[in-house]
Structures are given as C-alpha cells and as structure tokens.
Design a protein around this motif. Structure first.
Motif, PDB file in Angstrom:
ATOM      1  N   GLU A 139       0.832  -1.198   0.000  1.00  0.00           N
ATOM      2  CA  GLU A 139       0.000   0.000   0.000  1.00  0.00           C
ATOM      3  C   GLU A 139       0.872   1.255   0.000  1.00  0.00           C
ATOM      4  N   LEU A 140       0.581   2.151  -0.917  1.00  0.00           N
ATOM      5  CA  LEU A 140       1.159   3.494  -0.866  1.00  0.00           C
ATOM      6  C   LEU A 140       0.101   4.363  -0.202  1.00  0.00           C
ATOM      7  N   ASN A 141       0.352   4.766   1.042  1.00  0.00           N
ATOM      8  CA  ASN A 141      -0.595   5.594   1.782  1.00  0.00           C
ATOM      9  C   ASN A 141       0.111   6.654   2.616  1.00  0.00           C
ATOM     10  N   VAL A 142       1.341   6.966   2.192  1.00  0.00           N
ATOM     11  CA  VAL A 142       2.132   8.027   2.808  1.00  0.00           C
ATOM     12  C   VAL A 142       2.734   8.858   1.676  1.00  0.00           C
ATOM     13  N   SER A 143       3.189  10.043   1.997  1.00  0.00           N
ATOM     14  CA  SER A 143       3.701  10.919   0.941  1.00  0.00           C
ATOM     15  C   SER A 143       5.036  10.456   0.364  1.00  0.00           C
ATOM     16  N   HIS A 144       5.806   9.682   1.145  1.00  0.00           N
ATOM     17  CA  HIS A 144       7.118   9.234   0.661  1.00  0.00           C
ATOM     18  C   HIS A 144       7.398   7.841   1.219  1.00  0.00           C
ATOM     19  N   GLN A 145       7.445   6.859   0.332  1.00  0.00           N
ATOM     20  CA  GLN A 145       7.687   5.487   0.762  1.00  0.00           C
ATOM     21  C   GLN A 145       8.973   4.972   0.127  1.00  0.00           C
ATOM     22  N   LYS A 146       9.819   4.363   0.957  1.00  0.00           N
ATOM     23  CA  LYS A 146      11.088   3.814   0.475  1.00  0.00           C
ATOM     24  C   LYS A 146      11.001   2.295   0.398  1.00  0.00           C
ATOM     25  N   LEU A 147      11.590   1.737  -0.675  1.00  0.00           N
ATOM     26  CA  LEU A 147      11.695   0.293  -0.843  1.00  0.00           C
ATOM     27  C   LEU A 147      13.152  -0.070  -1.077  1.00  0.00           C
ATOM     28  N   LEU A 148      13.558  -1.209  -0.562  1.00  0.00           N
ATOM     29  CA  LEU A 148      14.879  -1.765  -0.825  1.00  0.00           C
ATOM     30  C   LEU A 148      14.669  -3.064  -1.588  1.00  0.00           C
TER      31      LEU A 148
END
Length: 146
Positions: free
Chosen positions: A130-139
């Motif tokens: 889920e993208l539900n924040v203004s800035h999401q980081k993935l590794l």
C-alpha cells in the motif's frame, strides 16, 4: 442581486467539486546488480492482471541504463493505493527476460515485497503493498540464478 447569484453559484461549485486525491512518491534503492550491462526495466502494476511480466498492462514503467544508475529510482505523484513492482536486469538490451533450455531465467529479476521462488512466477498478492504516505522507500535485491 446579481452579486448574490454569482456568490451562490461559486460556493455551490466549490462544495460539489471532487476533493484533491492524495499522491505519494515511491523511492527504490536497488542492490545486488551483477554488473553494469544493459537496462533495468521497472514495471509498476495496480492490478494482478499482467503481473509480473506483461508491460502492456503496467500502470507506469521506467527503463534505466544500469551503468548510470547511481541514485534511488523515484516514481512521483502516484495516487494512494495498492501497487506491485517487477524488476528485470535486461543485460543484453532485448527488452525481455531470456530463458535457458530448461525455462530458467538467465537475467536478474525481482519483485516488491517477496523473496524469489525458483519454481514459479511471483504472485501479485505477495508482491503488493500500500502506498498511503507521501514518501515510501523500498529496498530491492536483484536475484540471479546463474
């Protein structure tokens, strides 16, 4: 009287207009690339149909030269919602996964939110997030069979 009509009309349009849809950024750090050859093909999906290897069904895609990849990859202004991302290290630049005679991938690949399986394609249900924040980081760690 005309002034009152204009104000009433203006405020009626303001209250019936659709609210602004929130958006966010996905920032992806990619590790374990085997070499700097070819392209990194990244496909973002919003549904299971087509995932992980049908570019015609993606929401958005990016192709980045691996030799120039020095910073995180960013997808900006994405509407909040459910996503899954697939990655292909297209070392020979033919824009598709290459397989050996046994049907095993010969190039690097990865998907969001899941460790890779040797015996089946990744599933959307396990790769989605889920993208539900203004800035999401993935590794993301690339996976190679050979």
């Amino acid at each position: 009287m005309l002034y009152s009509f204009i104000l009433a009309t203006f405020f009626s349009f303001q209250t019936t207009a659709a609210p602004h849809e929130p958006t966010g950024t996905i920032e992806i750090n990619i590790q374990n690339l085997r070499n700097e050859k070819g392209q990194l093909l990244i496909s973002v999906y919003r549904q299971a149909d087509g995932f992980p290897n049908n570019p015609a069904k993606t929401y958005i895609t990016k192709s980045i030269s691996v030799s120039t990849l020095k910073s995180p990859v960013r997808f900006e202004s994405l509407p909040y919602g459910t996503y899954a991302i697939s990655f292909l290290h297209d070392e020979n630049g033919n824009h598709r996964m290459d397989y050996n005679l046994l049907g095993m991938p010969q190039e690097g690949y990865a998907v969001s939110g899941q460790s890779m399986s040797l015996f089946s394609l990744p599933r959307y249900e396990k790769a989605k997030f889920e993208l539900n924040v203004s800035h999401q980081k993935l590794l993301i760690s690339m996976y190679y069979l050979r």
